[in-house]
Design an enzyme around this catalytic site. Structure first.
Site, PDB file in Angstrom:
ATOM      1  N   TYR A  50       1.410  66.993  17.891  1.00 47.14           N
ATOM      2  CA  TYR A  50       1.487  66.088  19.515  1.00 47.14           C
ATOM      3  C   TYR A  50       2.135  66.803  20.081  1.00 47.14           C
ATOM      4  O   TYR A  50       3.403  67.325  19.874  1.00 47.14           O
ATOM      5  CB  TYR A  50       2.687  65.289  18.863  1.00 47.14           C
ATOM      6  CG  TYR A  50       2.115  64.178  17.535  1.00 47.14           C
ATOM      7  CD1 TYR A  50       0.655  63.631  17.709  1.00 47.14           C
ATOM      8  CD2 TYR A  50       2.553  62.975  16.680  1.00 47.14           C
ATOM      9  CE1 TYR A  50      -0.293  62.783  16.526  1.00 47.14           C
ATOM     10  CE2 TYR A  50       1.951  62.578  16.281  1.00 47.14           C
ATOM     11  CZ  TYR A  50       0.955  62.645  16.258  1.00 47.14           C
ATOM     12  OH  TYR A  50       0.807  61.323  15.287  1.00 47.14           O
ATOM     13  N   LYS A 202      -2.260  47.638  20.106  1.00 51.42           N
ATOM     14  CA  LYS A 202      -2.592  48.391  21.835  1.00 51.42           C
ATOM     15  C   LYS A 202      -1.749  47.385  22.861  1.00 51.42           C
ATOM     16  O   LYS A 202      -1.986  47.370  23.374  1.00 51.42           O
ATOM     17  CB  LYS A 202      -3.531  48.805  21.732  1.00 51.42           C
ATOM     18  CG  LYS A 202      -4.519  50.114  20.908  1.00 51.42           C
ATOM     19  CD  LYS A 202      -5.964  49.912  22.087  1.00 51.42           C
ATOM     20  CE  LYS A 202      -6.127  51.139  20.455  1.00 51.42           C
ATOM     21  NZ  LYS A 202      -7.872  51.495  21.117  1.00 51.42           N
ATOM     22  N   LEU A 205      -1.079  41.742  20.931  1.00 53.66           N
ATOM     23  CA  LEU A 205       0.412  40.749  19.509  1.00 53.66           C
ATOM     24  C   LEU A 205       1.416  41.277  20.610  1.00 53.66           C
ATOM     25  O   LEU A 205       1.912  41.491  19.157  1.00 53.66           O
ATOM     26  CB  LEU A 205      -0.443  41.550  18.284  1.00 53.66           C
ATOM     27  CG  LEU A 205      -1.998  41.345  17.517  1.00 53.66           C
ATOM     28  CD1 LEU A 205      -1.974  41.884  16.177  1.00 53.66           C
ATOM     29  CD2 LEU A 205      -2.254  39.529  17.938  1.00 53.66           C
TER      30      LEU A 205
END
Length: 303
Positions: A50, A202, A205
């Site tokens: 990351y 993504k 929801l």
């Protein structure tokens, strides 16, 4: 907040902060991590890849002030050779790479021992026994407390369940992406815990589901074409006023759950996630929501 216990005795909060989305502004990242601590989050998930090491540095620096008093648990991942300058990386699950990478991660995180070290992917063609040997050696040397894998490949997951002492499996898992259900019984039998990433699919929801659907999912999602997905989201919105609470409750209903990994780009977004996590649904409501969505299954990497 509910804590779930790994085989090694490590306790992780049932909501964990996925640190990948923190960015490289340390001051901004600190506001989010501070809010996470306030909300009872103790599990923080990062990876050496990351921001090519910068994420580990930022997470380690910010968490240093909390580590002796809040039961902080840090998880990181390994398996990618990367070049910070060129931004290039390639897969390497070798024993040598894993044994060397832990030293760099510990230095960036500014700790002497990592709680949880996970293989950041993996294929059935890997020399998996060599990777397992590396993780076991790191436990023996006291450099890590526990190890796991991050994978959605059933054949890889099966191998590690049968041939290693993994304690966690990170996988994409939500009400819409319910593919992991077929693996849960075996995972639970091995007393392994799931770290569920992508719990809100993504943004599908969330309270912005219709907006997200029309902006990002014209080509559908997994086995849903656009019309299927639109109909499903519409029905869920018609019957439930908080889709994030629905998917959180769905995930909480499984014994194998270790932690729901949620990202946040601001403290307020994190607060909203915790409110959704805390909103309870009945078993009947969860089952009804599950009946609305498709039954998905893994179709690749089965053997």
């Amino acid at each position: 907040m509910q804590k779930n216990i790994l085989k090694s005795g490590i306790e992780i909060s049932e909501v964990g902060l996925g640190c990948m989305s923190l960015g490289t502004d340390s001051n901004h990242a600190e506001t989010i991590i501070d809010e996470a601590i306030q909300q009872g989050i103790t599990y923080f998930d990062t990876a050496d890849l990351y921001d090519f090491g910068e994420n580990e540095k930022i997470v380690g620096k910010i968490l240093k002030k909390y580590q002796d008093q809040n039961g902080i648990v840090i998880g990181s991942k390994v398996g990618n050779h990367f070049n910070k300058e060129t931004k290039e990386h390639f897969w390497d699950p070798s024993k040598e790479h894993i044994m060397n990478s832990i030293k760099a991660s510990l230095q960036r995180l500014n700790i002497e021992q990592l709680d949880l070290y996970m293989l950041h992917g993996g294929t059935i063609e890997d020399n998996k026994d060599e990777s397992i040997e590396a993780f076991e050696r790191l436990k023996e040397e006291g450099l890590i407390k526990a190890y796991g894998i991050s994978s959605i490949r059933p054949n890889v997951i099966d191998y590690y369940l049968e041939n290693s002492n993994i304690e966690t499996i990170m996988m994409q898992f939500s009400l819409l992406d319910n593919r992991p259900e077929d693996l849960l019984e075996k995972i639970d039998q091995h007393d392994v815990k799931i770290l569920a990433r992508g719990p809100v699919s993504k943004g599908l929801l969330t309270g912005k589901s219709t907006e997200i659907l029309n902006k990002k999912f014209k080509d559908g999602f997994l086995e849903y074409n656009y019309n299927d997905l639109s109909d499903t989201i519409s029905q869920l919105n018609k019957e439930y006023d908080n889709l994030s609470a629905v998917t959180f409750n769905y995930l909480k209903s499984f014994n194998a759950l270790g932690s729901i990994i949620t990202g946040a780009s601001s403290p307020d977004q994190l607060k909203d996630s915790i409110q959704n996590y805390n909103q309870s649904l009945t078993e009947k409501e969860i089952k009804h929501a599950r009946a609305i969505v498709k039954n998905l299954e893994y179709t690749n990497h089965l053997s």
